[in-house]
Design a protein around this motif. Structure first.
Motif, PDB file in Angstrom:
ATOM      1  N   LEU A 332       0.829  -1.209   0.000  1.00  0.00           N
ATOM      2  CA  LEU A 332       0.000   0.000   0.000  1.00  0.00           C
ATOM      3  C   LEU A 332       0.865   1.261   0.000  1.00  0.00           C
ATOM      4  CD1 LEU A 332      -2.942  -0.594   2.526  1.00  0.00           C
ATOM      5  CD2 LEU A 332      -3.143  -0.048   0.106  1.00  0.00           C
ATOM      6  N   ALA A 333       1.930   1.223   0.780  1.00  0.00           N
ATOM      7  CA  ALA A 333       2.798   2.390   0.896  1.00  0.00           C
ATOM      8  C   ALA A 333       3.627   2.623  -0.363  1.00  0.00           C
ATOM      9  CB  ALA A 333       3.732   2.226   2.097  1.00  0.00           C
ATOM     10  N   TRP A 334       3.851   1.564  -1.135  1.00  0.00           N
ATOM     11  CA  TRP A 334       4.693   1.702  -2.322  1.00  0.00           C
ATOM     12  C   TRP A 334       3.912   2.222  -3.522  1.00  0.00           C
ATOM     13  CZ3 TRP A 334       9.629   2.158  -2.838  1.00  0.00           C
ATOM     14  CH2 TRP A 334      10.234   2.004  -4.090  1.00  0.00           C
ATOM     15  N   ILE A 335       2.631   1.889  -3.625  1.00  0.00           N
ATOM     16  CA  ILE A 335       1.834   2.241  -4.814  1.00  0.00           C
ATOM     17  C   ILE A 335       1.046   3.524  -4.554  1.00  0.00           C
ATOM     18  CG2 ILE A 335       0.036   1.486  -6.396  1.00  0.00           C
ATOM     19  CD1 ILE A 335       0.792  -1.388  -5.760  1.00  0.00           C
ATOM     20  N   GLY A 336       1.385   4.561  -5.280  1.00  0.00           N
ATOM     21  CA  GLY A 336       0.674   5.838  -5.170  1.00  0.00           C
ATOM     22  C   GLY A 336       1.096   6.782  -6.277  1.00  0.00           C
ATOM     23  N   PRO A 337       0.956   6.365  -7.559  1.00  0.00           N
ATOM     24  CA  PRO A 337       1.405   7.217  -8.668  1.00  0.00           C
ATOM     25  C   PRO A 337       0.526   8.461  -8.818  1.00  0.00           C
ATOM     26  CG  PRO A 337       0.155   5.354  -9.503  1.00  0.00           C
ATOM     27  CD  PRO A 337       0.320   5.130  -8.027  1.00  0.00           C
ATOM     28  N   ARG A 338       1.120   9.530  -9.315  1.00  0.00           N
ATOM     29  CA  ARG A 338       0.358  10.752  -9.589  1.00  0.00           C
ATOM     30  C   ARG A 338      -0.066  10.758 -11.046  1.00  0.00           C
ATOM     31  NH1 ARG A 338       2.330   9.891  -4.681  1.00  0.00           N
ATOM     32  NH2 ARG A 338       1.864  11.597  -3.249  1.00  0.00           N
ATOM     33  N   GLY A 339      -1.212  11.426 -11.323  1.00  0.00           N
ATOM     34  CA  GLY A 339      -1.779  11.352 -12.657  1.00  0.00           C
ATOM     35  C   GLY A 339      -2.212  12.672 -13.252  1.00  0.00           C
ATOM     36  N   ILE A 340      -3.292  12.598 -14.045  1.00  0.00           N
ATOM     37  CA  ILE A 340      -3.717  13.716 -14.872  1.00  0.00           C
ATOM     38  C   ILE A 340      -4.168  14.908 -14.045  1.00  0.00           C
ATOM     39  CG2 ILE A 340      -6.033  12.715 -15.066  1.00  0.00           C
ATOM     40  CD1 ILE A 340      -4.226  15.035 -17.573  1.00  0.00           C
ATOM     41  N   VAL A 341      -4.863  14.682 -12.944  1.00  0.00           N
ATOM     42  CA  VAL A 341      -5.348  15.804 -12.144  1.00  0.00           C
ATOM     43  C   VAL A 341      -4.176  16.602 -11.596  1.00  0.00           C
ATOM     44  CG1 VAL A 341      -6.616  16.459 -10.064  1.00  0.00           C
ATOM     45  CG2 VAL A 341      -7.535  14.705 -11.582  1.00  0.00           C
ATOM     46  N   ALA A 342      -3.149  15.903 -11.118  1.00  0.00           N
ATOM     47  CA  ALA A 342      -1.970  16.598 -10.604  1.00  0.00           C
ATOM     48  C   ALA A 342      -1.313  17.438 -11.689  1.00  0.00           C
ATOM     49  CB  ALA A 342      -0.971  15.585 -10.043  1.00  0.00           C
ATOM     50  N   ALA A 343      -1.183  16.888 -12.900  1.00  0.00           N
ATOM     51  CA  ALA A 343      -0.534  17.621 -13.992  1.00  0.00           C
ATOM     52  C   ALA A 343      -1.377  18.812 -14.446  1.00  0.00           C
ATOM     53  CB  ALA A 343      -0.288  16.681 -15.170  1.00  0.00           C
ATOM     54  N   ALA A 344      -2.661  18.551 -14.693  1.00  0.00           N
ATOM     55  CA  ALA A 344      -3.516  19.599 -15.249  1.00  0.00           C
ATOM     56  C   ALA A 344      -3.749  20.727 -14.247  1.00  0.00           C
ATOM     57  CB  ALA A 344      -4.850  19.002 -15.686  1.00  0.00           C
ATOM     58  N   VAL A 345      -3.999  20.378 -12.988  1.00  0.00           N
ATOM     59  CA  VAL A 345      -4.235  21.405 -11.978  1.00  0.00           C
ATOM     60  C   VAL A 345      -2.981  22.250 -11.768  1.00  0.00           C
ATOM     61  CG1 VAL A 345      -4.718  21.780  -9.532  1.00  0.00           C
ATOM     62  CG2 VAL A 345      -6.083  20.154 -10.819  1.00  0.00           C
ATOM     63  N   SER A 346      -1.813  21.615 -11.805  1.00  0.00           N
ATOM     64  CA  SER A 346      -0.570  22.379 -11.639  1.00  0.00           C
ATOM     65  C   SER A 346      -0.391  23.383 -12.775  1.00  0.00           C
ATOM     66  CB  SER A 346       0.633  21.433 -11.570  1.00  0.00           C
ATOM     67  OG  SER A 346       0.839  20.764 -12.797  1.00  0.00           O
ATOM     68  N   VAL A 347      -0.760  22.999 -13.992  1.00  0.00           N
ATOM     69  CA  VAL A 347      -0.644  23.920 -15.129  1.00  0.00           C
ATOM     70  C   VAL A 347      -1.600  25.094 -14.985  1.00  0.00           C
ATOM     71  CG1 VAL A 347      -1.003  24.160 -17.612  1.00  0.00           C
ATOM     72  CG2 VAL A 347       0.215  22.171 -16.722  1.00  0.00           C
ATOM     73  N   VAL A 348      -2.844  24.789 -14.631  1.00  0.00           N
ATOM     74  CA  VAL A 348      -3.840  25.852 -14.466  1.00  0.00           C
ATOM     75  C   VAL A 348      -3.386  26.854 -13.407  1.00  0.00           C
ATOM     76  CG1 VAL A 348      -6.194  26.358 -13.703  1.00  0.00           C
ATOM     77  CG2 VAL A 348      -5.769  24.451 -15.252  1.00  0.00           C
ATOM     78  N   PHE A 349      -2.952  26.334 -12.269  1.00  0.00           N
ATOM     79  CA  PHE A 349      -2.543  27.219 -11.178  1.00  0.00           C
ATOM     80  C   PHE A 349      -1.269  27.983 -11.527  1.00  0.00           C
ATOM     81  CE2 PHE A 349      -4.753  24.339  -7.842  1.00  0.00           C
ATOM     82  CZ  PHE A 349      -5.974  24.832  -8.259  1.00  0.00           C
ATOM     83  N   ALA A 350      -0.330  27.315 -12.208  1.00  0.00           N
ATOM     84  CA  ALA A 350       0.930  27.978 -12.563  1.00  0.00           C
ATOM     85  C   ALA A 350       0.687  29.136 -13.526  1.00  0.00           C
ATOM     86  CB  ALA A 350       1.894  26.966 -13.183  1.00  0.00           C
ATOM     87  N   LEU A 351      -0.164  28.924 -14.529  1.00  0.00           N
ATOM     88  CA  LEU A 351      -0.467  29.994 -15.478  1.00  0.00           C
ATOM     89  C   LEU A 351      -1.092  31.190 -14.779  1.00  0.00           C
ATOM     90  CD1 LEU A 351      -1.863  27.918 -18.495  1.00  0.00           C
ATOM     91  CD2 LEU A 351       0.327  29.124 -18.372  1.00  0.00           C
ATOM     92  N   ARG A 352      -2.004  30.912 -13.878  1.00  0.00           N
ATOM     93  CA  ARG A 352      -2.677  31.988 -13.159  1.00  0.00           C
ATOM     94  C   ARG A 352      -1.700  32.722 -12.234  1.00  0.00           C
ATOM     95  NH1 ARG A 352      -5.813  36.201 -12.637  1.00  0.00           N
ATOM     96  NH2 ARG A 352      -6.983  36.322 -10.682  1.00  0.00           N
ATOM     97  N   LEU A 353      -0.867  31.984 -11.512  1.00  0.00           N
ATOM     98  CA  LEU A 353       0.076  32.602 -10.584  1.00  0.00           C
ATOM     99  C   LEU A 353       1.159  33.392 -11.315  1.00  0.00           C
ATOM    100  CD1 LEU A 353       0.483  29.736  -7.954  1.00  0.00           C
ATOM    101  CD2 LEU A 353      -0.813  31.853  -7.709  1.00  0.00           C
TER     102      LEU A 353
END
Length: 603
Positions: A332-353
């Motif tokens: 359980l502790a080993w499996i926790g990949p990040r996906g589309i929401v992390a990428a897309a939300v970071s782009v939206v917030f970065a552009l705005r900031l």
């Protein structure tokens, strides 16, 4: 590359990456990111800013809004009490622990300001089903671990995005006001507006669906229209409140009584695949290697902290007092990949900031992509060997969901279990389920296409469905439901006498009923009659001295029905209509037989 050719390339490569992910059982994000980086910063063939111009930010924002809405449609409030204490812990205080560790690591290892580090920590809370499900299909952990990871991915997407939106709104409020009082006011207004507009639009849309005021063929279109409209109105009234609005709208809609949204959710899942595929290529093409180099080894250090400290600490704190074993906690502790929401939300917030002049905001996206690529690559390569090493993986061959706990369903399920192939037998009759349990089979008591089954019928380790009910309607309905999970190639059902007698206008299409088991003229009644006469399912091992042709000669159709075979590599082969099974040397043949003409092993 012309604009039209660029759009065509994005679409074709997006499909190719998703197909490759399906074939390799590796999250498609990895291939999409590679394609985007090769098209963008490596070759310079694709320039998203030049291609989309001023529409880039609205395209990304609307795509994220639709993805978050689709994720929030899966979040039923009743599930928060039914998914178990461990998952509730992981998506509540466990998520906050993960955010805190990630924030501290980002601040000290890279040097980002506390506000930007906190935003990054909030974004990195999410995992998501778009990366978790392909990994679970590849790793095949046991049912308990699989269920925990699956529900965490479903629930954490909207909740994690909501947390990130709130942190982002706090930063924006600080940047646009010099007075702390006004900061709290703007922050509160954003939350209030998101709640009010989200609840209002969700309630309005739900009432229209409940009273059938929208024709069925417009359901999907209306869903997109309401989501885009609510997002646009909310953002027009108050900047960046739209993501919170659509998240609240989806949660409200899916929890309304007597509002059926399965078709909408299926459409939204398809649309999400399209948006994820195109969005990842576009976003990866915008990655600036200069910013990646600026991050230096600090980004790798943050990745290692998140993989070896943040995630394990979250899981071990969340599983205190649970029934998870130490080995299960490690997986359980080993499996926790990040996906589309992390990428897309970071782009939206970065552009705005960046537009607000926030320092180091341009580093948010490359850092997020580093974590996404790192977690997907590391975990895809190591999770399956780790699960096997710790004896947490599913054992045996591909499993099957068996519709019908009747004598035939139980007999075939027992034969499959004897071949180390997992089965789960479903039926609405308790007496049949009781007998199946006494036979040592895993069971589900209830209708497999019910809302209860959506929550409680565990499909971990299952890759196909067998429609063995004597009722054609039950097999057909289950086939329609589970073709979404298993694919039409892995949905099998018995033929019925009604199909044999009906002409084409009354016969169910093969597209809906799946593959026909055994043969078109072999029906439940015939097999049940053989069982009643004392027939059993027998296993015969083929060899050089005793081949399949000789087996056929000694087992006439009147006394024996060939069911399936296991090849020398342990792969299962079903006998189906239009595809006669031709077993070879070294295979094991399973048949329902009245008598035993050779010395064989009973299944």
């Amino acid at each position: 590359m012309s604009d039209l050719l660029s759009l065509g390339t994005i679409a074709l490569l997006g499909f190719a990456c998703q197909w490759l992910a399906w074939r390799t059982r590796v999250p498609g994000i990895l291939f999409l990111l590679i394609c985007g980086i090769l098209l963008g910063p490596v070759s310079g063939a694709l320039n998203p800013d030049a291609l989309f111009g001023d529409l880039l930010f609205p395209f990304v924002s609307l795509s994220v809004a639709i993805i978050l809405f689709e994720g929030s449609l899966t979040l039923k409030l009743t599930e928060l009490t039914e998914i178990g204490p461990t998952v509730r812990n992981m998506v509540s205080y466990g998520a906050l622990v993960n955010m805190l560790v990630s924030t501290v690591a980002t601040h000290y290892l890279i040097g980002l300001s506390w506000p930007i580090a906190a935003l990054f920590g909030a974004i990195m809370v999410v995992t998501g089903p778009t990366v978790i499900m392909p990994m679970l299909r590849s790793v095949k952990p046991n049912a308990k671990v699989s269920k925990a990871l699956r529900w965490e991915g479903i629930v954490i997407d909207p909740l994690g995005a909501l947390l990130a939106v709130l942190v982002f709104e706090w930063i924006v409020a600080q940047q646009t006001s010099a007075h702390i009082g006004h900061v709290f006011l703007v922050f509160g207004q954003t939350i209030a507006l998101g709640l009010i507009v989200g609840v209002f639009v969700g309630q309005l849309f739900g009432v229209l669906l409940r009273h059938e005021l929208i024709p069925e063929y417009l359901h999907n279109y209306s869903a997109i229209a309401f989501v885009v409209g609510a997002f646009a109105v909310s953002n027009s009234l108050l900047h960046e409140s739209g993501l919170l609005t659509v998240t609240i709208m989806g949660i409200w809609l899916t929890n309304m009584k007597d509002v059926h949204i399965r078709d909408i959710l299926n459409f939204k899942e398809t649309l999400t695949v399209i948006l994820v595929s195109s969005l990842f290529i576009v976003l990866a093409a915008r990655v600036d290697f200069t910013n990646l180099l600026q991050l230096g080894w600090g980004a790798i250090a943050v990745l290692l902290v998140m993989q070896f400290v943040a995630r394990p600490l979250k899981v071990f704190l969340s599983t205190i007092g649970s029934t998870f074993t130490l080995n299960e906690r490690i997986v359980l502790a080993w499996i926790g990949p990040r996906g589309i929401v992390a990428a897309a939300v970071s782009v939206v917030f970065a552009l705005r900031l960046e537009s607000l002049g926030v320092d180091s905001a341009e580093l948010l996206v490359p850092l997020a992509f580093t974590i996404i690529i790192g977690t997907v690559v590391i975990q895809s390569a190591t999770a399956r060997p780790l699960a096997r090493l710790l004896d947490v993986g599913e054992t045996g061959n591909q499993g099957f969901l068996v519709i019908g706990a009747n004598p035939l369903g139980v007999a075939i399920a027992k034969a499959l279990e004897s071949a180390e192939i997992k089965t789960v037998v479903c039926d609405t009759k308790w007496e049949r389920i009781r007998k199946a349990r006494m036979a040592g089979l895993d069971t589900y008591h209830g209708n497999p296409i019910s809302d209860h089954a959506d929550l409680h019928l565990e499909l971990a380790g299952l890759e196909g469905m067998l429609g063995l009910s004597p009722f054609k309607s039950d097999n057909l309905a289950a086939g329609l439901r589970f073709r979404e999970d298993f694919g039409i190639r892995n949905v099998f059902a018995l033929s019925s006498r009604a199909d044999a007698k009906s002409n084409s206008r009354h016969r169910a299409s093969a597209f809906y009923k799946g593959q026909v088991l055994f043969d078109e003229d072999i029906h439940y009644e015939q097999l049940a009659r053989l069982l009643h006469k004392g027939a059993t399912i027998k296993k015969t091992q083929l060899s050089e001295a005793y081949g399949f042709d000789q087996w056929l000669d000694e087992n006439p159709a009147e006394e024996s029905v060939l069911l399936f075979a296991i090849d020398a590599e342990g792969k299962l082969h079903w006998r189906t209509a239009g595809n006669d099974l031709k077993a070879q040397q070294g295979w094991s043949v399973y048949a329902l037989r009245l008598n035993q003409t050779r010395s064989v092993e009973s299944a």
